[in-house]
Design a protein around this motif. Structure first.
Motif, PDB file in Angstrom:
ATOM      1  N   PRO A  13       8.278  11.947  -3.246  1.00  0.00           N
ATOM      2  CA  PRO A  13       7.516  10.800  -3.751  1.00  0.00           C
ATOM      3  C   PRO A  13       6.766  10.078  -2.632  1.00  0.00           C
ATOM      4  O   PRO A  13       7.132  10.175  -1.467  1.00  0.00           O
ATOM      5  CB  PRO A  13       8.614   9.896  -4.310  1.00  0.00           C
ATOM      6  CG  PRO A  13       9.798  10.173  -3.443  1.00  0.00           C
ATOM      7  CD  PRO A  13       9.707  11.632  -3.086  1.00  0.00           C
ATOM      8  N   HIS A  29       4.334  16.530  -1.242  1.00  0.00           N
ATOM      9  CA  HIS A  29       5.159  15.668  -0.390  1.00  0.00           C
ATOM     10  C   HIS A  29       5.626  14.431  -1.137  1.00  0.00           C
ATOM     11  O   HIS A  29       5.755  13.363  -0.567  1.00  0.00           O
ATOM     12  CB  HIS A  29       4.409  15.266   0.880  1.00  0.00           C
ATOM     13  CG  HIS A  29       4.479  16.307   1.950  1.00  0.00           C
ATOM     14  ND1 HIS A  29       3.629  17.383   1.985  1.00  0.00           N
ATOM     15  CD2 HIS A  29       5.323  16.461   2.997  1.00  0.00           C
ATOM     16  CE1 HIS A  29       3.923  18.141   3.023  1.00  0.00           C
ATOM     17  NE2 HIS A  29       4.948  17.609   3.660  1.00  0.00           N
ATOM     18  N   ASN A  38       0.860  -1.182   0.000  1.00  0.00           N
ATOM     19  CA  ASN A  38       0.000   0.000   0.000  1.00  0.00           C
ATOM     20  C   ASN A  38       0.897   1.233   0.000  1.00  0.00           C
ATOM     21  O   ASN A  38       1.975   1.233   0.588  1.00  0.00           O
ATOM     22  CB  ASN A  38      -0.907  -0.004   1.246  1.00  0.00           C
ATOM     23  CG  ASN A  38      -2.153   0.846   1.071  1.00  0.00           C
ATOM     24  OD1 ASN A  38      -3.163   0.384   0.545  1.00  0.00           O
ATOM     25  ND2 ASN A  38      -2.090   2.100   1.490  1.00  0.00           N
ATOM     26  N   SER A  39       0.440   2.283  -0.640  1.00  0.00           N
ATOM     27  CA  SER A  39       1.247   3.502  -0.747  1.00  0.00           C
ATOM     28  C   SER A  39       1.073   4.389   0.479  1.00  0.00           C
ATOM     29  O   SER A  39       0.034   4.371   1.140  1.00  0.00           O
ATOM     30  CB  SER A  39       0.807   4.274  -1.988  1.00  0.00           C
ATOM     31  OG  SER A  39       1.267   5.608  -1.924  1.00  0.00           O
ATOM     32  N   ASP A  40       2.088   5.187   0.779  1.00  0.00           N
ATOM     33  CA  ASP A  40       1.911   6.272   1.741  1.00  0.00           C
ATOM     34  C   ASP A  40       0.803   7.182   1.216  1.00  0.00           C
ATOM     35  O   ASP A  40       0.527   7.207   0.021  1.00  0.00           O
ATOM     36  CB  ASP A  40       3.226   7.065   1.872  1.00  0.00           C
ATOM     37  CG  ASP A  40       4.102   6.524   3.002  1.00  0.00           C
ATOM     38  OD1 ASP A  40       3.600   5.718   3.802  1.00  0.00           O
ATOM     39  OD2 ASP A  40       5.277   6.911   3.075  1.00  0.00           O
ATOM     40  N   PRO A  41       0.168   7.927   2.118  1.00  0.00           N
ATOM     41  CA  PRO A  41      -0.992   8.721   1.689  1.00  0.00           C
ATOM     42  C   PRO A  41      -0.616   9.876   0.761  1.00  0.00           C
ATOM     43  O   PRO A  41       0.499  10.390   0.807  1.00  0.00           O
ATOM     44  CB  PRO A  41      -1.550   9.257   3.009  1.00  0.00           C
ATOM     45  CG  PRO A  41      -0.404   9.238   3.949  1.00  0.00           C
ATOM     46  CD  PRO A  41       0.433   8.065   3.552  1.00  0.00           C
ATOM     47  N   TYR A  42      -1.589  10.241  -0.044  1.00  0.00           N
ATOM     48  CA  TYR A  42      -1.406  11.366  -0.953  1.00  0.00           C
ATOM     49  C   TYR A  42      -1.485  12.684  -0.183  1.00  0.00           C
ATOM     50  O   TYR A  42      -2.468  12.957   0.494  1.00  0.00           O
ATOM     51  CB  TYR A  42      -2.503  11.338  -2.029  1.00  0.00           C
ATOM     52  CG  TYR A  42      -2.432  12.533  -2.947  1.00  0.00           C
ATOM     53  CD1 TYR A  42      -1.535  12.548  -4.016  1.00  0.00           C
ATOM     54  CD2 TYR A  42      -3.223  13.652  -2.717  1.00  0.00           C
ATOM     55  CE1 TYR A  42      -1.440  13.654  -4.840  1.00  0.00           C
ATOM     56  CE2 TYR A  42      -3.133  14.765  -3.542  1.00  0.00           C
ATOM     57  CZ  TYR A  42      -2.234  14.767  -4.597  1.00  0.00           C
ATOM     58  OH  TYR A  42      -2.127  15.861  -5.402  1.00  0.00           O
ATOM     59  N   VAL A  43      -0.440  13.461  -0.256  1.00  0.00           N
ATOM     60  CA  VAL A  43      -0.466  14.832   0.275  1.00  0.00           C
ATOM     61  C   VAL A  43       0.239  15.703  -0.747  1.00  0.00           C
ATOM     62  O   VAL A  43       1.320  15.349  -1.222  1.00  0.00           O
ATOM     63  CB  VAL A  43       0.317  14.973   1.602  1.00  0.00           C
ATOM     64  CG1 VAL A  43      -0.076  16.272   2.304  1.00  0.00           C
ATOM     65  CG2 VAL A  43       0.104  13.796   2.506  1.00  0.00           C
ATOM     66  N   ARG A  89       4.779   0.595   0.407  1.00  0.00           N
ATOM     67  CA  ARG A  89       5.324  -0.259   1.467  1.00  0.00           C
ATOM     68  C   ARG A  89       4.666  -1.634   1.480  1.00  0.00           C
ATOM     69  O   ARG A  89       3.465  -1.753   1.269  1.00  0.00           O
ATOM     70  CB  ARG A  89       5.093   0.389   2.835  1.00  0.00           C
ATOM     71  CG  ARG A  89       5.810   1.702   3.005  1.00  0.00           C
ATOM     72  CD  ARG A  89       5.359   2.395   4.283  1.00  0.00           C
ATOM     73  NE  ARG A  89       5.757   3.795   4.286  1.00  0.00           N
ATOM     74  CZ  ARG A  89       6.879   4.253   4.847  1.00  0.00           C
ATOM     75  NH1 ARG A  89       7.690   3.424   5.457  1.00  0.00           N
ATOM     76  NH2 ARG A  89       7.175   5.539   4.800  1.00  0.00           N
ATOM     77  N   GLU A  90       5.487  -2.626   1.810  1.00  0.00           N
ATOM     78  CA  GLU A  90       4.945  -3.972   1.994  1.00  0.00           C
ATOM     79  C   GLU A  90       4.248  -4.029   3.346  1.00  0.00           C
ATOM     80  O   GLU A  90       4.849  -3.720   4.372  1.00  0.00           O
ATOM     81  CB  GLU A  90       6.085  -4.993   1.957  1.00  0.00           C
ATOM     82  CG  GLU A  90       5.592  -6.423   2.033  1.00  0.00           C
ATOM     83  CD  GLU A  90       6.733  -7.424   2.163  1.00  0.00           C
ATOM     84  OE1 GLU A  90       7.376  -7.717   1.152  1.00  0.00           O
ATOM     85  OE2 GLU A  90       6.970  -7.899   3.291  1.00  0.00           O
ATOM     86  N   VAL A  91       2.978  -4.413   3.365  1.00  0.00           N
ATOM     87  CA  VAL A  91       2.229  -4.494   4.622  1.00  0.00           C
ATOM     88  C   VAL A  91       2.317  -5.902   5.203  1.00  0.00           C
ATOM     89  O   VAL A  91       2.422  -6.096   6.406  1.00  0.00           O
ATOM     90  CB  VAL A  91       0.743  -4.128   4.400  1.00  0.00           C
ATOM     91  CG1 VAL A  91      -0.012  -4.112   5.721  1.00  0.00           C
ATOM     92  CG2 VAL A  91       0.617  -2.794   3.691  1.00  0.00           C
TER      93      VAL A  91
END
Lengths: 426, 426
Positions: free
Chosen positions: B194, B192, B184-189, B198-200
């Motif tokens: 790239p 900020h 899952n990706s870090d959140p969109y802001v 991350r592997e969950v």
């Protein structure tokens, strides 16, 4: 629709009726930002409820709400944010027309990633797991519902898996069956009320399947995923990643005697080899794992917050395993028999009980004043049973490695040393 | 990071190198409405990719996109909508700067609920399961990634579970190990970039764990959930809900001989009792189950569309079980031995192989011209072994119910009648 039996049934029935006809459900629900939830009509079977939230249709059932800490405006500390988020969420999901009130204790604020907060989602998973487990152990429900209607992004996915893990531990520890049902509402469309809440999936977790779920998660990963340095802080003196895999394998195969000796520190030393196994101080291990999942810290830079905690999916899984292991106490044949009846599949249970009955038939030859090797009790010599195949074929009680002693009406059992057992477990 | 080994490794290496160092991954990704996905920088390890979608960071890997049919504007038929949604999704997720192109075959259009479309979400689950299974069997990956970044509501949750089921079947049928990783990706802001992917969670599925996953899902539910009338159309003459549970129990306990006889129709009749078991025509059963998951129909009224298909979670689970069962062929001891090595846990495998070796030691007494009862071969009479305990203790080959015959270099095995075995399985 087992989970819904108690809508009109007061709890008191349980105490005055000989059958457990009362079925207590706990409803878990994930929410995103509830600020703009519209008040609409939701329907479950014949019940229609006007509410901002779908889970209000589960009338009379206690609700546990899971909300993200990213709803917090002032990111001073996780503890402060927990309070702030609860104060924000509760009024936003409370409908004027009533419904069951939600109190502060029933909102789990979880370390999610969103907005300014980023980092490892394993922390979200493990935090939800432990918080849910504590709720389950406190409330002791017979059924659990997850309403995923208001969940966003990864939250429903991880919450469902975290709840499955928590329920597995709960069922194994409390030695009971629990149903787990997932519900979701029909989609929101203007002027098409009521929106029907539908069961998507439902299944039952038992002590056997709960234990197997936990061990199968762990054994599907390489041991290095459970390195202390990866899953908790300052804990590498307490256990090794091999311990996690070994205890999982032992629990899975009915080797509860090994688990007991490992946790109580009985016969750790092997005199033939001069080696000594490490005692597993399970309460201390559970404590460090719990801290990794609950003490949430972030670093701040450039108006971004990044989690620093070591709470991972594997932290939760190791905790689940050791929590169940901490309930195991097998030092005599009767205890072994009830443990395999409670926690083993049919094949393993049959094999272990066959060996138990074999030992009971030789009861006359077992001394009272000391532990004697099983092979000597049977008048066998140099059987040389030290491979895994023999261990399993004899239900974990091979002639050469098992000691027997009579005490009172019981037959005590123990391994001469757990070193050889550990080697067979890998 | 096993799943990422092949970024710079062309597939051809596999054919010229003796070790399977090439690791082929398939990336599944769920999307909501991709119309407004912003083009940003995503990062995985050292790789940064500018794209509208997070999964573009898995460069060089084939992608399978799962999109909802609710993206369709003209809801004439599901088939027309499949085409329309593919035409809509592909340009929306294709970035000007390139990335790997997605072709029509690699978009799964799933019957979701949203907007005007509502109904049973089990259809979404089962449709994703079967579509993913077909892709897995076609592509034969060594690793599978699920990127849940763009998933909305229930989609990621159900896709993860549907993929786990499909992977379990794939690993059991192809007799191979596969890793399954969720990212899952870090959140969109804004500003900020790239955004780090991350592997969950990540784990490995094997033939044993795949089979156990399927059977544990089924055995965690009551048989009535698998009633033909609930999970497929016009199929109640083909199997009963009891068949689903019995085959699950048999597969779980290493009773592959029962599965073979049930599917091939060998010794269905019990002459003592005059009863006859039903042959399971597995290809026909798989066919009706597949139709329930793929032939999507809805009824329309008042500008609302409601699914009418019987594709349920249990349709997918029954299909998973029978698909694995259809690969089982055990008519002699060698075949039984390789089946238990492939599909059984250590305890079950040990017990069955112990019984196999016991039979091999008595090879001299087994006739070539006919099947003879195992008890007669051993010179035993009236052993009276007809309970479940004896069945398991003898690795599924009890003296009284098993027939033996030598043919060529092999020892053929079969049950005298499967009726008694069915009764023990419940």
């Amino acid at each position: 629709m087992l989970g819904l039996l108690d809508v009109h049934t007061p709890r008191i029935w349980f105490y005055i009726h000989p059958l457990p006809i009362y079925f207590m459900s706990l409803v878990f629900a994930v929410v995103g930002d509830p600020k703009n939830y519209a008040e609409v009509n939701y329907q479950l079977d014949e019940t229609i409820v006007r509410s901002k939230t779908s889970f209000s249709v589960f009338r009379g059932k206690e609700k546990i709400i899971i909300a993200g800490v990213s709803l917090c405006k002032n990111l001073t500390s996780f503890e402060d944010c927990e309070k702030e988020v609860k104060d924000y969420v509760i009024p936003a999901i409370t409908s004027p027309e009533g419904g069951d009130p939600i109190n502060h204790d029933n909102v789990i604020v979880a370390p999610n990633v969103m907005g300014k907060i980023k980092g490892n989602l394993g922390l979200f998973f493990s935090h939800v797991y432990l918080s849910a487990l504590r709720k389950l152990l406190e409330k002791e429900p017979d059924g659990v519902v997850l309403d995923s209607t208001h969940g966003i992004n990864y939250m429903s996915l991880l919450t469902k898996d975290a709840l499955t893990l928590a329920l597995s531990v709960y069922c194994a520890v409390k030695r009971k069956k629990t149903t787990f049902s997932i519900y979701n509402s029909d989609p929101y469309v203007k002027d098409h009320e009521p929106f029907v809440i539908r069961e998507v999936n439902s299944f039952t977790i038992t002590p056997v399947s709960g234990l197997k779920y936990v061990t199968s998660q762990i054994l599907s990963k390489t041991p290095d995923k459970y390195k202390p340095g990866r899953i908790c802080d300052n804990c590498s003196s307490l256990f090794s990643e091999k311990d996690v895999h070994r205890v999982a394998k032992a629990m899975d195969s009915g080797l509860f005697l090994y688990v007991t000796q490992k946790l109580k520190g009985i016969n750790l030393r092997d005199n033939d080899e001069g080696k000594e196994a490490r005692k597993l101080e399970v309460d201390k291990v559970l404590d460090v794992l719990e801290r990794a999942m609950t003490v949430v810290q972030w670093s701040e830079a450039n108006n971004e917050y990044v989690y620093m905690s070591r709470g991972n999916v594997e932290t939760a899984e190791a905790h689940a395993l050791f929590k169940i292991a901490s309930q195991i106490d097998v030092e005599d044949l009767d205890q072994l028999e009830s443990a395999v009846e409670m926690y083993c599949d049919d094949v393993t249970s049959t094999i272990v009980k066959q060996e138990i009955s074999h030992i009971r038939q030789s009861e006359g030859g077992i001394p009272q004043d000391r532990f004697e090797k099983y092979s000597n009790v049977m008048g066998l010599q140099n059987v040389g049973q030290t491979d895994k195949r023999i261990l399993y074929a004899h239900g974990g009680l091979p002639y050469d490695l098992t000691l027997l002693r009579k005490e009172g009406g019981k037959i005590l059992i123990r391994y001469e040393s757990i070193i050889k057992i550990e080697r067979m477990l890998g």
